[in-house]
Design an enzyme around this catalytic site. Structure first.
Site, short mmCIF file in Angstrom:
data_model
loop_
_atom_site.label_atom_id
_atom_site.label_comp_id
_atom_site.label_asym_id
_atom_site.label_seq_id
_atom_site.Cartn_x
_atom_site.Cartn_y
_atom_site.Cartn_z
N HIS A 7 4.89 8.83 -3.27
CA HIS A 7 5.65 8.64 -4.68
C HIS A 7 4.24 8.16 -5.68
CE1 HIS A 7 5.97 4.37 -3.55
NE2 HIS A 7 6.84 4.52 -3.02
N HIS A 61 12.35 -5.24 5.26
CA HIS A 61 12.36 -4.75 3.96
C HIS A 61 13.02 -3.45 3.87
CE1 HIS A 61 10.71 -3.01 0.42
NE2 HIS A 61 9.40 -2.59 0.98
N GLU A 93 12.90 -0.96 1.68
CA GLU A 93 12.50 0.31 1.37
C GLU A 93 12.69 1.60 2.46
OE1 GLU A 93 8.85 0.29 -1.02
OE2 GLU A 93 9.13 2.42 -1.44
N ASP A 102 10.92 3.85 3.88
CA ASP A 102 10.14 4.00 4.85
C ASP A 102 10.23 3.22 6.01
OD1 ASP A 102 9.35 2.44 2.69
OD2 ASP A 102 7.07 2.63 3.10
N HIS A 157 7.04 -6.49 -2.19
CA HIS A 157 6.96 -5.91 -3.56
C HIS A 157 8.42 -5.74 -4.01
CE1 HIS A 157 6.97 -1.32 -3.00
NE2 HIS A 157 6.90 -1.97 -1.48
N ASP A 203 5.12 -5.01 4.15
CA ASP A 203 4.09 -4.08 3.42
C ASP A 203 2.82 -4.84 3.31
OD1 ASP A 203 5.48 -1.74 3.03
OD2 ASP A 203 6.22 -2.10 1.21
N TYR A 244 -4.31 -0.03 -1.09
CA TYR A 244 -2.88 -0.31 -0.88
C TYR A 244 -2.55 -1.35 -1.90
CZ TYR A 244 1.57 -0.86 1.57
OH TYR A 244 2.77 -0.80 1.69
N HIS A 283 2.61 -1.05 7.60
CA HIS A 283 1.68 0.21 7.71
C HIS A 283 0.28 0.16 8.14
CE1 HIS A 283 4.74 2.38 5.02
NE2 HIS A 283 4.65 1.16 4.26
#
Ligand code: FEO
Length: 408
Positions: free
Chosen positions: A27, A81, A83, A85, A146, A165, A193, A226
């Site tokens: 994104h 988390h 999100e 992903d 975040h 993250d 990052y 990640h």
């Protein structure tokens, strides 16, 4: 698909994530080295899956799980988390595994219901624990780091922190540990990052670092969602996060500009000359050649941001606007800066850029340099002088972000 194998992280914890070699745009963040979506398996008495992977990668995750255990034996899923992903495979994983319990933070429960209509997820309190019989998971909320739902989880006796993250990086690799990857890659991708995902939340990063320290939890391993697992360079990455969150700076300036018929580029190069002559390290980017996420990466430890654009249709170049809008969102703090650009007749670009920099609370040096049509010798000298003046201001700052010994 081919069978994939889990990777042992500690005596009882395995990486069962997926490698995305192909992604180049997350994104708006350019991911030149791809990424991984990390999920983990705790082989406790109550076998636990921590986070999942982006939806298209679910089979890779299950293949890695199957290399260790039949997925139906998983008792617990923890979502650190929401999100997508990390949660994209969660609805299907719940359907296939039928775990006894799924846990998330209070905000995570709300987010997972809002995204997928998932119900029955149990909320864990900040500081609360999940008893896996042989292992204990301690949950610490990290709200807005975040996302509102974000939390980290610590596993004992493994002394491992799942940091979602945080401390992550977009880096596709078959190597799973920090000490298996070149230091320059670790530094660059961690910085990129942080700059692109966490910079806006630097105040919260500082509080979370303190919260983790004050929790008294012993940490030998940090396993993010990640990139590689940290086991050898934990003090190094913690120190970098402390420095980045405090906005420690180098004697460094970033110039970003675009050009129509070379005039604004000539101005940029003359400003660069002044900065260099003044003893400041310069990074110069043409916004057509370099994307927003690489510019902000260089700003992570820069003291100045100098932005140039010709006037195009009474406005600034779209490429420059792209970078500025992105930076306005990420809000790098404590910068000095200036605007510059050439124009033919109306000449609004410098005023527009100055106004955007002011909104970002950049302390402007001068009123901005405008040059009609093509810069003459005197104009370029003014640019050089602007560079020298900014260098003088930067040189008054302490050079705190020295990175000569990053991985020592
Ligand atoms: Fe990697 Fe915020 O998801």
């Amino acid at each position: 698909m081919k069978a994939c194998r889990a990777v042992k992280i500690t005596d009882s914890i395995y990486w069962v994530g997926a490698i995305d070699w192909d992604i180049r745009n997350f994104h708006g963040y350019s991911t030149g080295r791809g990424t991984t979506y990390n999920a983990y398996l705790i082989m406790a008495d109550r076998i636990t899956l921590v986070d999942t992977v982006k939806a298209p990668f679910i089979e890779e995750m299950f293949s890695r799980v199957r290399s260790i255990v039949d997925p139906s034996k998983i008792d617990v899923i923890i979502s650190n988390h929401a999100e997508m992903d990390h949660s994209g495979s969660l609805p299907r994983a719940i359907e296939l595994i039928k775990p006894g319990a799924v846990y998330a933070s209070k905000k995570g429960v709300e987010a997972l219901e809002a995204h997928f209509g998932l119900t029955g997820i149990e909320a864990v309190e900040d500081g609360g624990t999940i008893d896996l019989d042989s292992h204990t998971v301690t949950c610490l909320e990290t709200r807005l780091l975040h996302w509102p739902d974000s939390m980290v989880t610590h596993v004992s006796p493994d002394k491992l922190l799942f940091s979602q993250d945080g401390f992550g990086m977009h880096l596709a690799s078959n190597e799973r540990f920090d000490d298996e990857i070149d230091d320059y890659v670790l530094y660059h991708e961690s910085a990129k990052y942080y700059a692109n995902i966490l910079m806006l939340y630097s105040n919260i990063v500082a509080k979370v670092l303190k919260k983790i320290e004050e929790s008294g939890l012993e940490i030998d391993v940090i396993a993010p969602d990640h990139g590689p697992v940290w086991r050898s360079k934990i003090p190094w990455i913690l120190d970098l996060y402390r420095r980045w969150s405090a906005r420690e700076m180098k004697k460094k300036a970033v110039i970003v500009y675009d050009t129509m018929w070379d005039s604004t580029r000539m101005m940029a190069r003359a400003i660069e000359d002044g900065l260099t002559e003044g003893g400041v390290h310069v990074k110069l980017f043409n916004a057509t050649a370099t994307g927003r996420s690489d510019v902000v990466t260089e700003l992570i430890d820069a003291a100045a941001l100098i932005v140039g654009s010709p006037t195009l249709n009474n406005h600034i170049f779209p490429t420059v606007a792209d970078v500025l809008v992105y930076l306005q969102g990420l809000k790098p703090k404590g910068l000095i800066g200036a605007a510059f650009g050439s124009y033919g007749w109306s000449g609004e670009a410098v005023r527009v850029i100055s106004s955007m920099l002011e909104e970002m609370k950049v302390e402007l040096v001068g009123e901005g340099l405008r040059v009609n049509w093509v810069p003459k010798k005197d104009d370029l000298e003014k640019c050089r002088q602007l560079g020298l003046e900014i260098a003088r201001r930067i040189k008054d700052l302490p050079d705190t972000m020295l990175i000569t010994k990053v991985c020592g």
